[in-house]
Motif scaffolding. Structure first.
Motif, PDB file in Angstrom:
ATOM      1  N   SER A   1       0.833  -1.210   0.000  1.00 30.91           N
ATOM      2  CA  SER A   1       0.000   0.000   0.000  1.00 30.91           C
ATOM      3  C   SER A   1       0.868   1.260   0.000  1.00 30.91           C
ATOM      4  O   SER A   1       0.553   2.247  -0.676  1.00 30.91           O
ATOM      5  CB  SER A   1      -0.943   0.006   1.207  1.00 30.91           C
ATOM      6  OG  SER A   1      -0.238   0.216   2.421  1.00 30.91           O
TER       7      SER A   1
ATOM      8  N   GLU B   1      -6.839   2.484  -0.629  1.00 31.02           N
ATOM      9  CA  GLU B   1      -7.862   1.445  -0.454  1.00 31.02           C
ATOM     10  C   GLU B   1      -7.249   0.173   0.127  1.00 31.02           C
ATOM     11  O   GLU B   1      -7.830  -0.460   1.016  1.00 31.02           O
ATOM     12  CB  GLU B   1      -8.543   1.147  -1.792  1.00 31.02           C
ATOM     13  CG  GLU B   1      -9.421   2.290  -2.305  1.00 31.02           C
ATOM     14  CD  GLU B   1     -10.179   1.889  -3.560  1.00 31.02           C
ATOM     15  OE1 GLU B   1     -10.110   0.711  -3.961  1.00 31.02           O
ATOM     16  OE2 GLU B   1     -10.862   2.763  -4.135  1.00 31.02           O
ATOM     17  N   LEU B   2      -6.078  -0.200  -0.363  1.00 27.26           N
ATOM     18  CA  LEU B   2      -5.394  -1.363   0.199  1.00 27.26           C
ATOM     19  C   LEU B   2      -5.004  -1.103   1.648  1.00 27.26           C
ATOM     20  O   LEU B   2      -5.097  -1.995   2.498  1.00 27.26           O
ATOM     21  CB  LEU B   2      -4.160  -1.695  -0.640  1.00 27.26           C
ATOM     22  CG  LEU B   2      -3.346  -2.914  -0.211  1.00 27.26           C
ATOM     23  CD1 LEU B   2      -4.218  -4.168  -0.193  1.00 27.26           C
ATOM     24  CD2 LEU B   2      -2.151  -3.117  -1.136  1.00 27.26           C
TER      25      LEU B   2
ATOM     26  N   GLN C   1      -6.628   0.688   3.745  1.00 24.49           N
ATOM     27  CA  GLN C   1      -7.841   0.519   4.541  1.00 24.49           C
ATOM     28  C   GLN C   1      -8.101  -0.960   4.830  1.00 24.49           C
ATOM     29  O   GLN C   1      -8.542  -1.323   5.925  1.00 24.49           O
ATOM     30  CB  GLN C   1      -9.044   1.122   3.803  1.00 24.49           C
ATOM     31  CG  GLN C   1      -9.039   2.646   3.729  1.00 24.49           C
ATOM     32  CD  GLN C   1      -9.472   3.304   5.027  1.00 24.49           C
ATOM     33  OE1 GLN C   1      -9.630   2.657   6.062  1.00 24.49           O
ATOM     34  NE2 GLN C   1      -9.669   4.610   4.984  1.00 24.49           N
ATOM     35  N   LYS C   2      -7.817  -1.818   3.860  1.00 25.52           N
ATOM     36  CA  LYS C   2      -8.007  -3.260   4.067  1.00 25.52           C
ATOM     37  C   LYS C   2      -7.049  -3.788   5.130  1.00 25.52           C
ATOM     38  O   LYS C   2      -7.414  -4.653   5.932  1.00 25.52           O
ATOM     39  CB  LYS C   2      -7.805  -4.008   2.746  1.00 25.52           C
ATOM     40  CG  LYS C   2      -8.890  -3.731   1.708  1.00 25.52           C
ATOM     41  CD  LYS C   2      -8.615  -4.507   0.418  1.00 25.52           C
ATOM     42  CE  LYS C   2      -9.687  -4.213  -0.631  1.00 25.52           C
ATOM     43  NZ  LYS C   2      -9.415  -4.931  -1.910  1.00 25.52           N
TER      44      LYS C   2
ATOM     45  N   SER D   1      -8.060  -5.565   8.699  1.00 22.79           N
ATOM     46  CA  SER D   1      -7.577  -6.912   9.032  1.00 22.79           C
ATOM     47  C   SER D   1      -7.124  -7.019  10.480  1.00 22.79           C
ATOM     48  O   SER D   1      -7.059  -8.130  11.028  1.00 22.79           O
ATOM     49  CB  SER D   1      -6.415  -7.299   8.111  1.00 22.79           C
ATOM     50  OG  SER D   1      -6.827  -7.352   6.764  1.00 22.79           O
TER      51      SER D   1
END
Length: 222
Positions: A136, A143-144, A146-147, A151
Motif C-alpha cells: 500500500s 484502499e489497500l 484501509q483493508k 484486518s
C-alpha cells in the motif's frame, strides 16, 4: 535541485523496501523458531537486529538531511515525513520479532509444551498485513491500506482465542504455567506487529490523502 531530491527520495524508497524485507524475514524466522523449537533461528533473528538498527538511524538521518537542505513542500514533504514514521515502525517490528525469539529460546526449557495450533492462522494474518502494508505504501494505495487496517480486527480476535486456550491450559495443568506465559508473551508481540502494520497503513493514507486518521474511532466515542 529538484532532480537531486527526486533521486534521493528514490534511493530512500529502495532503502525502505530493503528494510521491509529484512524485518519481514525476521518475523517469519522468529515464529518458526517458536513453533519448530529452533534456537538457531531465534539467534539469527536477534543477530539481525543490529543491522535493522543501523539502517533505521541511516534512513532517518537521510530524511532529516533532505528536509533541511531542500525544504520540500506538498507531496515530497508528505513522503519524507511519512517515511520517517514508517521507518520507526519497522524498527519496532524488528524489536518485537526479537522478543518472540527470546520467548522461543525460553520455551526450550519446556520440551513437553506444545504451541497451540491457533497460533498458525494468526501468524499468517499478521505476515499478510505486513506485506500488504508495504504494498500500500509503495503503490500509494489508500484502499489497500484501509483493508490492512480492517484486518487488524481479525488478528485481535485470533489473539483472544489463543489467550483463552492458554488460560485453559494453565488452569488444567499448573506445571505448564511458565511455558504458557512465554507463549502468551510471544502472541502479544505478534499482535503488536499487526498494530505496527496498521500504523504503516494509516501513514499511507496520510501520504495519499493528507488526512490523519489515527484515533478516529476514539474521537468518535468521546
Amino acid at each position: 535541485m529538484s532532480k537531486h531530491l527526486d533521486r534521493a527520495i528514490s534511493d530512500l524508497r529502495t532503502d525502505l523496501v530493503d528494510q521491509f524485507g529484512i524485518v519481514e524475514q525476521m518475523i517469519g524466522l522468529s515464529v518458526r523458531s517458536l513453533v519448530e523449537r529452533r534456537p538457531d533461528l531465534a539467534n539469527q533473528v536477534i543477530a539481525s537486529d543490529d543491522q535493522v538498527d543501523a539502517n533505521d538511524i541511516r534512513i532517518e538521518e537521510e530524511c532529516l538531511k533532505l528536509l533541511a537542505l531542500h525544504q520540500p513542500v506538498s507531496a515530497d514533504l508528505r513522503w519524507l515525513t511519512t517515511a520517517i514514521k514508517i521507518n520507526g515502525d519497522l524498527e519496532r517490528m524488528a524489536d518485537l520479532a526479537c522478543s518472540i525469539s527470546e520467548r522461543s529460546k525460553s520455551l526450550d526449557f519446556f520440551p513437553l509444551f506444545r504451541v497451540p495450533d491457533d497460533l498458525t492462522p494468526m501468524v499468517r494474518a499478521v505476515i499478510e498485513m505486513v506485506r500488504l502494508s508495504l504494498d500500500s505504501f509503495l503503490d500509494a494505495d489508500s484502499e489497500l491500506a484501509q483493508k490492512v487496517i480492517a484486518s487488524d480486527q481479525e488478528v485481535d480476535r485470533l489473539n483472544v482465542e489463543l489467550i483463552e486456550e492458554l488460560q485453559q491450559l494453565m488452569r488444567e495443568d499448573p506445571e505448564q504455567v511458565e511455558a504458557a506465559v512465554h507463549c502468551f508473551s510471544a502472541s502479544r508481540s505478534l499482535e503488536r506487529i499487526a498494530d505496527m502494520a496498521s500504523h504503516v497503513a494509516e501513514e499511507t493514507i496520510y501520504l495519499v490523502t493528507g488526512e490523519i486518521i489515527r484515533h478516529r474511532e476514539v474521537s468518535a466515542q468521546t
